[in-house]
Design a protein around this motif. Structure first.
Motif, PDB file in Angstrom:
ATOM      1  N   GLU A 209       0.826  -1.220   0.000  1.00  0.00           N
ATOM      2  CA  GLU A 209       0.000   0.000   0.000  1.00  0.00           C
ATOM      3  C   GLU A 209       0.858   1.267   0.000  1.00  0.00           C
ATOM      4  O   GLU A 209       0.605   2.222   0.724  1.00  0.00           O
ATOM      5  CB  GLU A 209      -0.959   0.000   1.189  1.00  0.00           C
ATOM      6  CG  GLU A 209      -1.914  -1.183   1.186  1.00  0.00           C
ATOM      7  CD  GLU A 209      -2.858  -1.179   2.365  1.00  0.00           C
ATOM      8  OE1 GLU A 209      -2.492  -0.647   3.432  1.00  0.00           O
ATOM      9  OE2 GLU A 209      -3.992  -1.685   2.224  1.00  0.00           O
ATOM     10  N   ILE A 210       1.894   1.258  -0.843  1.00  0.00           N
ATOM     11  CA  ILE A 210       2.771   2.415  -0.972  1.00  0.00           C
ATOM     12  C   ILE A 210       2.147   3.409  -1.948  1.00  0.00           C
ATOM     13  O   ILE A 210       1.731   3.046  -3.052  1.00  0.00           O
ATOM     14  CB  ILE A 210       4.170   1.983  -1.461  1.00  0.00           C
ATOM     15  CG1 ILE A 210       4.819   1.037  -0.443  1.00  0.00           C
ATOM     16  CG2 ILE A 210       5.066   3.212  -1.687  1.00  0.00           C
ATOM     17  CD1 ILE A 210       6.069   0.366  -0.955  1.00  0.00           C
ATOM     18  N   ASP A 211       2.069   4.643  -1.522  1.00  0.00           N
ATOM     19  CA  ASP A 211       1.537   5.721  -2.352  1.00  0.00           C
ATOM     20  C   ASP A 211       2.693   6.289  -3.179  1.00  0.00           C
ATOM     21  O   ASP A 211       3.461   7.125  -2.705  1.00  0.00           O
ATOM     22  CB  ASP A 211       0.915   6.794  -1.458  1.00  0.00           C
ATOM     23  CG  ASP A 211       0.346   7.964  -2.249  1.00  0.00           C
ATOM     24  OD1 ASP A 211       0.250   7.872  -3.486  1.00  0.00           O
ATOM     25  OD2 ASP A 211      -0.003   8.986  -1.619  1.00  0.00           O
ATOM     26  N   VAL A 212       2.825   5.820  -4.407  1.00  0.00           N
ATOM     27  CA  VAL A 212       3.933   6.246  -5.270  1.00  0.00           C
ATOM     28  C   VAL A 212       3.607   7.618  -5.850  1.00  0.00           C
ATOM     29  O   VAL A 212       2.602   7.794  -6.553  1.00  0.00           O
ATOM     30  CB  VAL A 212       4.174   5.228  -6.400  1.00  0.00           C
ATOM     31  CG1 VAL A 212       5.230   5.741  -7.374  1.00  0.00           C
ATOM     32  CG2 VAL A 212       4.591   3.885  -5.812  1.00  0.00           C
ATOM     33  N   VAL A 213       4.458   8.573  -5.561  1.00  0.00           N
ATOM     34  CA  VAL A 213       4.259   9.932  -6.054  1.00  0.00           C
ATOM     35  C   VAL A 213       4.923  10.117  -7.413  1.00  0.00           C
ATOM     36  O   VAL A 213       4.339  10.719  -8.323  1.00  0.00           O
ATOM     37  CB  VAL A 213       4.787  10.963  -5.036  1.00  0.00           C
ATOM     38  CG1 VAL A 213       4.613  12.384  -5.557  1.00  0.00           C
ATOM     39  CG2 VAL A 213       4.066  10.797  -3.692  1.00  0.00           C
ATOM     40  N   TYR A 214       6.154   9.607  -7.566  1.00  0.00           N
ATOM     41  CA  TYR A 214       6.874   9.730  -8.830  1.00  0.00           C
ATOM     42  C   TYR A 214       7.584   8.424  -9.172  1.00  0.00           C
ATOM     43  O   TYR A 214       7.987   7.667  -8.285  1.00  0.00           O
ATOM     44  CB  TYR A 214       7.973  10.807  -8.745  1.00  0.00           C
ATOM     45  CG  TYR A 214       7.510  12.226  -8.861  1.00  0.00           C
ATOM     46  CD1 TYR A 214       6.970  12.724 -10.047  1.00  0.00           C
ATOM     47  CD2 TYR A 214       7.637  13.097  -7.778  1.00  0.00           C
ATOM     48  CE1 TYR A 214       6.558  14.043 -10.146  1.00  0.00           C
ATOM     49  CE2 TYR A 214       7.226  14.421  -7.873  1.00  0.00           C
ATOM     50  CZ  TYR A 214       6.694  14.885  -9.064  1.00  0.00           C
ATOM     51  OH  TYR A 214       6.289  16.191  -9.155  1.00  0.00           O
TER      52      TYR A 214
ATOM     53  N   ARG B 225       2.031  11.258  -9.959  1.00  0.00           N
ATOM     54  CA  ARG B 225       2.532  12.396 -10.733  1.00  0.00           C
ATOM     55  C   ARG B 225       3.393  11.969 -11.912  1.00  0.00           C
ATOM     56  O   ARG B 225       4.071  12.786 -12.521  1.00  0.00           O
ATOM     57  CB  ARG B 225       3.303  13.348  -9.830  1.00  0.00           C
ATOM     58  CG  ARG B 225       2.422  13.958  -8.737  1.00  0.00           C
ATOM     59  CD  ARG B 225       3.177  14.963  -7.898  1.00  0.00           C
ATOM     60  NE  ARG B 225       2.353  15.455  -6.805  1.00  0.00           N
ATOM     61  CZ  ARG B 225       2.791  16.259  -5.844  1.00  0.00           C
ATOM     62  NH1 ARG B 225       4.059  16.679  -5.840  1.00  0.00           N
ATOM     63  NH2 ARG B 225       1.980  16.650  -4.876  1.00  0.00           N
ATOM     64  N   GLY B 226       3.370  10.696 -12.236  1.00  0.00           N
ATOM     65  CA  GLY B 226       4.012  10.228 -13.445  1.00  0.00           C
ATOM     66  C   GLY B 226       5.511  10.037 -13.337  1.00  0.00           C
ATOM     67  O   GLY B 226       6.049   9.680 -12.286  1.00  0.00           O
ATOM     68  N   VAL B 227       6.192  10.299 -14.452  1.00  0.00           N
ATOM     69  CA  VAL B 227       7.610  10.009 -14.621  1.00  0.00           C
ATOM     70  C   VAL B 227       8.409  11.303 -14.611  1.00  0.00           C
ATOM     71  O   VAL B 227       7.998  12.307 -15.193  1.00  0.00           O
ATOM     72  CB  VAL B 227       7.849   9.255 -15.950  1.00  0.00           C
ATOM     73  CG1 VAL B 227       9.325   9.096 -16.239  1.00  0.00           C
ATOM     74  CG2 VAL B 227       7.152   7.894 -15.913  1.00  0.00           C
ATOM     75  N   ALA B 228       9.582  11.259 -13.947  1.00  0.00           N
ATOM     76  CA  ALA B 228      10.479  12.412 -13.883  1.00  0.00           C
ATOM     77  C   ALA B 228      11.860  12.008 -14.386  1.00  0.00           C
ATOM     78  O   ALA B 228      12.401  10.981 -13.976  1.00  0.00           O
ATOM     79  CB  ALA B 228      10.573  12.943 -12.455  1.00  0.00           C
TER      80      ALA B 228
END
Length: 209
Positions: free
Chosen positions: A45-50, A73-76
């Motif tokens: 249940e990790i909230d992946v931001v980027y 927020r997609g890919v950086a």
């Protein structure tokens, strides 16, 4: 800081998941088929931001389709490697007989930028030489520190510079940006085992003297 490493693909590219105690996190360099990475994120249940990329070679971006939908927020990627996502020549996938391209990155990174993901503070360090837009990520979470160095620095070695866009002189000069870090700082590369800055300063034949 919590960290999990997954060696992915034919070149065993190190993909890292980092997250804080509130389960805000990021994925770095999902290189090969990344179903196991996606499963780990979902199970924990990790909230992946980027999804953050140290550079744009195929062996570091090939698993993005498996995990992109998990990233809010997609890919950086650094601006100088942004073309690698959409160009099969730039990401070298065509050269290795498995040509693919991906949608553009949602975020372009710059040298010295600080990206915040929950309690994680990620400093972007531009370290060209392996690729024009190669970077390292210096991550802090309270007293915890780690350096994700992609293909800039390996244990007692450096990334290849004989590929298009590579330059050994530039890469060795990029290592000077890492000299400010303490000797005991763990450095986690894009391939192979972890090392530390002190060991590399002392024994790495490529380290600038």
């Amino acid at each position: 800081m919590n960290i999990q490493r997954f060696p992915l693909g034919e070149l065993w590219t190190n993909c890292y998941i980092l997250w804080d105690d509130n389960k805000k996190g990021l994925i770095v360099d999902p290189g090969g088929p990344a179903e196991h990475v996606a499963d780990f994120v979902t199970k924990n249940e990790i909230d992946v931001v980027y999804i953050m990329l140290t550079h744009g070679h195929a062996d570091h971006i090939g698993g993005i389709p498996d995990v992109r939908k998990l990233s809010r927020r997609g890919v950086a990627i650094h601006t100088d490697d942004a073309c690698c996502l959409t160009n099969t020549d730039k990401n070298l996938s065509i050269a290795f007989g498995n040509a693919f391209s991906l949608p553009k990155a949602e975020k372009l990174l710059a040298d010295g930028e600080i990206v915040t993901v929950g309690n994680l503070k990620i400093e972007v360090i531009h370290t060209p030489g392996h690729t024009p837009g190669g970077v390292c990520f210096y991550v802090e979470d309270g007293a915890d520190r780690i350096l994700l160095c992609g293909d800039t620095l390996f244990e007692l070695s450096i990334g290849r510079t004989d590929l298009p866009g590579g330059d050994e002189t530039v890469l060795i000069n990029s290592l000077r940006k890492l000299e400010r870090f303490p000797n005991d700082l763990e450095a986690c590369p894009g391939h192979g085992p972890a090392t530390n800055i002190g060991k590399e300063k002392k024994y790495n034949p490529y380290w600038p003297r």
